[in-house]
Design a protein around this motif. Structure first.
Motif, PDB file in Angstrom:
ATOM      1  N   UNK A   1      32.847   5.116 -54.246  1.00  0.00           N
ATOM      2  CA  UNK A   1      33.593   6.552 -54.294  1.00  0.00           C
ATOM      3  C   UNK A   1      33.530   7.035 -52.715  1.00  0.00           C
ATOM      4  N   UNK A   2      34.684   7.504 -52.206  1.00  0.00           N
ATOM      5  CA  UNK A   2      34.769   8.023 -51.135  1.00  0.00           C
ATOM      6  C   UNK A   2      34.160   9.382 -51.152  1.00  0.00           C
ATOM      7  N   UNK A   3      33.187   9.898 -50.432  1.00  0.00           N
ATOM      8  CA  UNK A   3      32.726  11.347 -50.336  1.00  0.00           C
ATOM      9  C   UNK A   3      33.290  11.965 -49.166  1.00  0.00           C
ATOM     10  N   UNK A   4      33.699  11.255 -48.165  1.00  0.00           N
ATOM     11  CA  UNK A   4      34.031  12.054 -46.783  1.00  0.00           C
ATOM     12  C   UNK A   4      34.746  11.231 -45.788  1.00  0.00           C
ATOM     13  N   UNK A   5      35.608  11.528 -44.962  1.00  0.00           N
ATOM     14  CA  UNK A   5      35.973  10.966 -43.837  1.00  0.00           C
ATOM     15  C   UNK A   5      36.405  11.598 -42.575  1.00  0.00           C
ATOM     16  N   UNK A   6      35.868  11.130 -41.296  1.00  0.00           N
ATOM     17  CA  UNK A   6      35.814  11.912 -40.290  1.00  0.00           C
ATOM     18  C   UNK A   6      36.564  11.091 -39.225  1.00  0.00           C
ATOM     19  N   UNK A   7      37.367  11.577 -38.269  1.00  0.00           N
ATOM     20  CA  UNK A   7      38.158  10.791 -37.143  1.00  0.00           C
ATOM     21  C   UNK A   7      37.362  11.434 -35.943  1.00  0.00           C
ATOM     22  N   UNK A   8      36.760  10.715 -35.239  1.00  0.00           N
ATOM     23  CA  UNK A   8      35.857  11.124 -33.781  1.00  0.00           C
ATOM     24  C   UNK A   8      36.933  10.656 -32.651  1.00  0.00           C
ATOM     25  N   UNK A   9      37.576  11.720 -32.192  1.00  0.00           N
ATOM     26  CA  UNK A   9      38.282  11.389 -30.854  1.00  0.00           C
ATOM     27  C   UNK A   9      37.260  11.302 -29.761  1.00  0.00           C
ATOM     28  N   UNK A  10      37.827  10.111 -28.831  1.00  0.00           N
ATOM     29  CA  UNK A  10      37.301   9.677 -27.756  1.00  0.00           C
ATOM     30  C   UNK A  10      37.884  10.266 -26.432  1.00  0.00           C
ATOM     31  N   UNK A  11      37.095  11.422 -25.833  1.00  0.00           N
ATOM     32  CA  UNK A  11      37.811  12.040 -25.123  1.00  0.00           C
ATOM     33  C   UNK A  11      37.586  11.535 -23.719  1.00  0.00           C
ATOM     34  N   UNK A  12      38.709  10.679 -23.317  1.00  0.00           N
ATOM     35  CA  UNK A  12      38.815  10.091 -21.865  1.00  0.00           C
ATOM     36  C   UNK A  12      39.624  11.174 -21.116  1.00  0.00           C
ATOM     37  N   UNK A  13      39.746  10.574 -19.739  1.00  0.00           N
ATOM     38  CA  UNK A  13      40.329  11.339 -18.616  1.00  0.00           C
ATOM     39  C   UNK A  13      41.727  11.454 -19.292  1.00  0.00           C
ATOM     40  N   UNK A  14      42.436  12.666 -18.675  1.00  0.00           N
ATOM     41  CA  UNK A  14      43.680  13.314 -19.110  1.00  0.00           C
ATOM     42  C   UNK A  14      44.695  12.075 -18.959  1.00  0.00           C
TER      43      UNK A  14
ATOM     44  N   UNK B   1      37.563   0.121 -29.283  1.00  0.00           N
ATOM     45  CA  UNK B   1      37.258   0.466 -27.751  1.00  0.00           C
ATOM     46  C   UNK B   1      38.252   0.085 -26.694  1.00  0.00           C
ATOM     47  N   UNK B   2      38.694   0.910 -25.867  1.00  0.00           N
ATOM     48  CA  UNK B   2      39.212   0.340 -24.558  1.00  0.00           C
ATOM     49  C   UNK B   2      39.198  -0.802 -24.177  1.00  0.00           C
ATOM     50  N   UNK B   3      40.429  -1.577 -23.783  1.00  0.00           N
ATOM     51  CA  UNK B   3      40.393  -2.910 -23.678  1.00  0.00           C
ATOM     52  C   UNK B   3      39.705  -3.354 -22.092  1.00  0.00           C
ATOM     53  N   UNK B   4      39.575  -4.635 -21.722  1.00  0.00           N
ATOM     54  CA  UNK B   4      38.930  -5.030 -20.712  1.00  0.00           C
ATOM     55  C   UNK B   4      40.201  -4.526 -19.540  1.00  0.00           C
ATOM     56  N   UNK B   5      41.155  -4.384 -19.798  1.00  0.00           N
ATOM     57  CA  UNK B   5      42.088  -3.943 -18.766  1.00  0.00           C
ATOM     58  C   UNK B   5      41.940  -2.687 -18.362  1.00  0.00           C
ATOM     59  N   UNK B   6      40.827  -1.679 -19.012  1.00  0.00           N
ATOM     60  CA  UNK B   6      40.555  -0.519 -18.429  1.00  0.00           C
ATOM     61  C   UNK B   6      39.028  -0.518 -17.796  1.00  0.00           C
ATOM     62  N   UNK B   7      38.592   0.442 -17.219  1.00  0.00           N
ATOM     63  CA  UNK B   7      37.596   0.829 -16.485  1.00  0.00           C
ATOM     64  C   UNK B   7      36.310   0.714 -17.637  1.00  0.00           C
ATOM     65  N   UNK B   8      35.155   0.007 -17.104  1.00  0.00           N
ATOM     66  CA  UNK B   8      34.083   0.018 -18.152  1.00  0.00           C
ATOM     67  C   UNK B   8      33.535   1.367 -18.554  1.00  0.00           C
ATOM     68  N   UNK B   9      33.728   2.417 -17.800  1.00  0.00           N
ATOM     69  CA  UNK B   9      33.364   3.738 -18.208  1.00  0.00           C
ATOM     70  C   UNK B   9      34.253   4.166 -19.380  1.00  0.00           C
ATOM     71  N   UNK B  10      35.435   3.759 -19.616  1.00  0.00           N
ATOM     72  CA  UNK B  10      36.207   4.026 -20.958  1.00  0.00           C
ATOM     73  C   UNK B  10      35.226   3.687 -22.143  1.00  0.00           C
ATOM     74  N   UNK B  11      34.762   2.419 -22.071  1.00  0.00           N
ATOM     75  CA  UNK B  11      33.895   1.771 -23.271  1.00  0.00           C
ATOM     76  C   UNK B  11      32.655   2.550 -23.418  1.00  0.00           C
ATOM     77  N   UNK B  12      32.188   2.977 -22.204  1.00  0.00           N
ATOM     78  CA  UNK B  12      30.982   3.408 -22.159  1.00  0.00           C
ATOM     79  C   UNK B  12      31.195   4.867 -22.832  1.00  0.00           C
ATOM     80  N   UNK B  13      31.973   5.585 -22.683  1.00  0.00           N
ATOM     81  CA  UNK B  13      32.406   6.906 -23.142  1.00  0.00           C
ATOM     82  C   UNK B  13      32.618   6.853 -24.875  1.00  0.00           C
ATOM     83  N   UNK B  14      33.421   5.695 -25.094  1.00  0.00           N
ATOM     84  CA  UNK B  14      33.290   5.492 -26.581  1.00  0.00           C
ATOM     85  C   UNK B  14      32.177   5.325 -27.306  1.00  0.00           C
ATOM     86  N   UNK B  15      31.248   4.225 -26.653  1.00  0.00           N
ATOM     87  CA  UNK B  15      29.904   3.987 -27.117  1.00  0.00           C
ATOM     88  C   UNK B  15      29.168   5.257 -27.226  1.00  0.00           C
TER      89      UNK B  15
END
Length: 635
Positions: free
Chosen positions: A436-449, A475-489
């Motif tokens: 039974x699904x009791x809740x769903x949330x979608x978390x935005x990963x706030x990267x640079x504009x 999470x953001x691909x390896x073509x992006x800076x590592x900082x973006x994956x750190x932000x997702x983490x």
């Protein structure tokens, strides 16, 4: 890499020393037949497979096999497949006097006299025919569990043996007179190429399948062999013949005469230091015959096991847990619809007029391919929960779910369009009759504009009063800076901390394509997901895919021609305790349901997931550049 044979390569392989006793396909070859049998049973007779695995776990050598599995870091299905491989080779591993090892059981010396058209007499005494009969009787009898397991190993092995043509024959000529003849090619000496060492003809044929008993090498070879055109079960009319004696005295004996001895024209020597040179095309032609026989042996082992276990084993299986869930994840790689979304800049290439020429027909092919794998998970029952990545919108997820009717499940969808600039989202499907699904949330990963990425999907379920959280990530691909994956983490870790602050033993699973490996900072430091479940620091998580990444021949994606684990299945401390749900130890692994999920490219590239596109070239047999992953939870 594999299966690109020439006379020169064969010569290299056989620059070895003199002949050895008759051992059938070498050990690696027998392991290949076991791997083929395992996957065929998993596809056609999962109940028989489960019973055979329970029986083999009673083998006296199982503790040693288990230690090897542990040392190799094998988990999930790989452990069971390894067990089948070991079972198929075990009679060749036996130590002891002839009365214990039963060397005569491995073959039968039916005389081949070139030019003689009379039907040869079938020898009596101990041979492969009597050995097979004795072990079938032992398996069916009220013998001990250990004896039953040993008999099953012999059955595996002897079915493999009899498909090597030289295990059915002895050449009888003036050069190789009675009573022993050439003893199945063991006294018939050859050289594979000019300058090569002298070996026996039997040794040459034994080594035609594979040289290395490495688990991943054997596993990949077995997949490649069954994927070869003309090697599907439907391509083997011989499977209609169930009589073991016929396999020996008709099939293998005929091939020995024609393919092995070339109707008596093949030249050999009795001098173990000066073998005759094989014809230039002999190695390549023999390889084709040997591979087909090996695949047929694997299919027949599966048939025999299904027949032997169809009436059930007297071994009792443990009572089922009160709840058992298979949780999985798959990056489906560019599952787009065919319509250009003007609000998204990244989907034009996946339209009929785009460079990928992405038509409704191609979308239908990809959906069918994905659905075949998903339906085949969990022993053809399909997953209870499956996270998805790289889906364009809810419509394509609905189209995929519509293809999963064979599972009999009632899948519901958790999805929301995310701000990704490529227009790809994460989603989750689950069986609404199980959870039974009791809740769903979608978390935005706030990267640079200007650098929007996928939301992290959080779903909360209830199963009989026990809550379970599931997070789906891309999470953001390896073509992006590592900082973006750190932000997702960091975004995900923030939510994890809130859950653990409320209940330290909360049950949750994090799945997803993190585009980083277990030792990378985003996973190990920011998310605090470690590679061992023992002695976890407070609030640390367990990355259950980490052991896979320790093996260079295993992973979920091939990146820069190396296997890597970008796809993770990370669990909370609560899934390691005895309350609520628990992660079943060893159940986490990549999910290879169909052999065609892997392919072997040309050149020096390693086998890899079979994807839908290479550049703009569409592959109708493709799935994704990632393998799916799964684990089992129970309570």
């Amino acid at each position: 890499m594999r299966n690109r044979w020439s006379a020169a390569i064969m010569a290299t392989l056989f620059l070895v020393a003199p002949s050895r006793p008759t051992l059938a396909w070498n050990k690696a070859g027998h392991m290949v037949t076991g791997a083929i049998a395992y996957r065929e049973l998993k596809r056609t007779s999962p109940g028989a497979l489960s019973r055979a695995i329970e029986i083999l776990k009673k083998h006296p050598d199982f503790p040693a096999w288990k230690t090897r599995m542990d040392n190799l870091g094998l988990v999930g299905d790989d452990r069971d497949q390894f067990l089948f491989m070991q079972a198929a080779r075990w009679p060749d591993d036996m130590q002891g006097p002839p009365g214990v090892t039963h060397r005569e059981r491995h073959f039968i010396n039916i005389p081949f006299r070139p030019g003689d058209t009379t039907v040869p007499a079938i020898p009596g005494g101990e041979n492969i025919l009597s050995g097979y009969k004795a072990n079938r009787e032992a398996f069916a009898s009220a013998s001990s569990d250990a004896e039953k397991a040993e008999a099953l190993c012999w059955i595996f092995h002897l079915v493999g043996d009899i498909h090597q043509p030289l295990h059915s024959v002895k050449l009888v000529t003036a050069q190789f007179p009675e009573p022993v003849g050439d003893r199945g090619g063991t006294r018939f000496y050859i050289r594979a190429a000019a300058g090569g060492n002298t070996i026996s003809l039997h040794q040459f044929w034994d080594g035609l399948i594979l040289g290395s008993p490495n688990f991943q090498t054997v596993r990949n070879e077995s997949i490649l062999l069954t994927n070869r055109p003309g090697h599907a079960p439907a391509d083997f009319p011989e499977l209609a013949e169930k009589d073991f004696a016929h396999w020996a005295s008709v099939e293998s004996f005929a091939l020995a005469k024609t393919a092995t001895y070339l109707d008596g024209t093949l030249q050999g020597s009795t001098d173990g230091s000066n073998g005759k040179l094989l014809p230039a095309d002999y190695a390549a032609k023999s390889k084709v015959v040997a591979e087909r026989r090996c695949v047929l042996a694997g299919y027949r082992i599966a048939d025999v096991v299904a027949s032997l276990t169809s009436a059930g084993s007297r071994l009792e299986t443990a009572s089922a847990p009160t709840a058992r869930l298979l949780v999985g994840f798959w990056n489906t790689e560019n599952l787009f619809d065919t319509v250009d979304d003007p609000s998204v800049a990244g989907d034009e290439e996946f339209t009929p007029s785009g460079p990928k020429q992405w038509t409704n027909e191609r979308l239908e092919i990809k959906l069918n391919n994905l659905a075949r794998v998903i339906s085949g998970m969990n022993n053809n029952a399909g997953p209870d929960i499956l996270g998805l990545a790289e889906v364009e919108n809810r419509a394509v997820v609905e189209a995929l779910v519509a293809k999963l009717e064979s599972t009999g499940r009632h899948f519901e969808i958790v999805h929301k369009d995310s701000p990704s600039d490529r227009g790809i989202d994460c989603a989750l499907i689950y069986d609404a009759e199980v959870l039974k699904l009791t809740g769903a949330t979608f978390h935005n990963v706030d990267l640079a504009p200007g650098k929007p990425t996928r939301d992290i999907v959080e779903a909360e379920f209830d199963r009989d009063g026990t809550p379970l959280f599931v997070f789906v990530n891309h999470w953001p691909s390896r073509g992006n800076d590592e900082s973006q994956r750190l932000k997702a983490a960091s975004t995900l870790r923030g939510r994890v901390d809130v859950i653990l602050a409320g209940r330290a033993d909360a049950d949750f699973v994090i799945v997803g394509d993190l585009n980083d490996e277990s030792g990378d900072k985003s996973v190990k430091t920011t998310l605090k997901a470690l590679g061992s479940p023992t002695c976890l620091p407070t609030s640390a998580l367990f990355d259950a895919m980490a052991p896979i990444g320790e093996d260079p021949d295993r992973g979920t994606i091939v990146f820069q021609n190396h296997w890597q684990v970008f796809d993770h299945l990370i669990v909370s401390p609560g899934l390691l305790d005895q309350a609520g749900f628990q992660l079943v130890a060893g159940s986490t692994s990549p999910a290879i349901v169909l052999d065609s999920q892997l392919f072997d490219p040309a050149g020096t590239s390693i086998p890899r997931p079979n994807r839908s596109y290479s550049g703009n070239e569409f592959h109708p047999t493709g799935f994704s550049d990632h393998l799916p992953i799964s684990c089992i939870l129970q309570k």
